[in-house]
Motif scaffolding. Sequence first.
Motif, mmCIF file in Angstrom:
data_model
loop_
_atom_site.group_PDB
_atom_site.id
_atom_site.type_symbol
_atom_site.label_atom_id
_atom_site.label_comp_id
_atom_site.label_asym_id
_atom_site.label_seq_id
_atom_site.Cartn_x
_atom_site.Cartn_y
_atom_site.Cartn_z
ATOM 1 N N ALA A 88 0.859 -1.187 0.000
ATOM 2 C CA ALA A 88 0.000 0.000 0.000
ATOM 3 C C ALA A 88 0.887 1.225 0.000
ATOM 4 N N GLY A 89 1.121 1.776 -1.172
ATOM 5 C CA GLY A 89 2.023 2.919 -1.273
ATOM 6 C C GLY A 89 3.436 2.498 -0.927
ATOM 7 N N ASP A 90 4.055 3.242 0.022
ATOM 8 C CA ASP A 90 5.414 2.919 0.447
ATOM 9 C C ASP A 90 5.447 1.875 1.547
ATOM 10 N N GLY A 91 4.281 1.491 2.046
ATOM 11 C CA GLY A 91 4.237 0.533 3.145
ATOM 12 C C GLY A 91 3.383 -0.673 2.816
ATOM 13 N N GLU A 92 2.831 -1.233 3.873
ATOM 14 C CA GLU A 92 1.966 -2.397 3.726
ATOM 15 C C GLU A 92 0.672 -2.159 4.462
ATOM 16 N N ALA A 93 -0.336 -2.976 4.131
ATOM 17 C CA ALA A 93 -1.630 -2.888 4.803
ATOM 18 C C ALA A 93 -2.211 -4.275 4.939
#
Length: 154
Positions: free
Chosen positions: A143-148
């Motif tokens: 999710a974008g630069d991270g995780e979800a």
Amino acid sequence: MSRAFVKEQDVDAVEGLPERPISEHLNDVTLEGAARIDAELEAARTAYAAAQKSSDRAALASAFRDMRYWSSRRATARIVAPPEDHDQVRFGATVKIARDDGREQTFRIVGEDEADPARGSISHVSPLARAMFGKRVGDVVRAGDGEAEIKRIS
């Protein structure tokens, strides 16, 4: 009509009007999305008729461009029924995610023309939607630069 009888700014407005880009992706839409396309097409037709009456070349060109766009979108629209089950993420599903920065967000996956992330809907061709397709509650996605983590599918 000769260009000699047209204001230069009107000519520039009409000639410099770019086409609205048509997506290369399948035009999957929800029932609401199909209704929105129909409404936009009708609004463009109304604007075109009004521009014809007023002889406003710039408005005429803009309305005609919008009519071409929405006619194309309507012709290629493929209405996708809402998912009957909620065991995995599909087109039309509403998905609650928990991002690794602590934020929780809920999005409905819809067609490109009806997507509005600020109002809780994302396009089926967005990176987040594509990462979530086929996933289940508990799965983690980019999710974008991270995780979800997917928390709920409805």
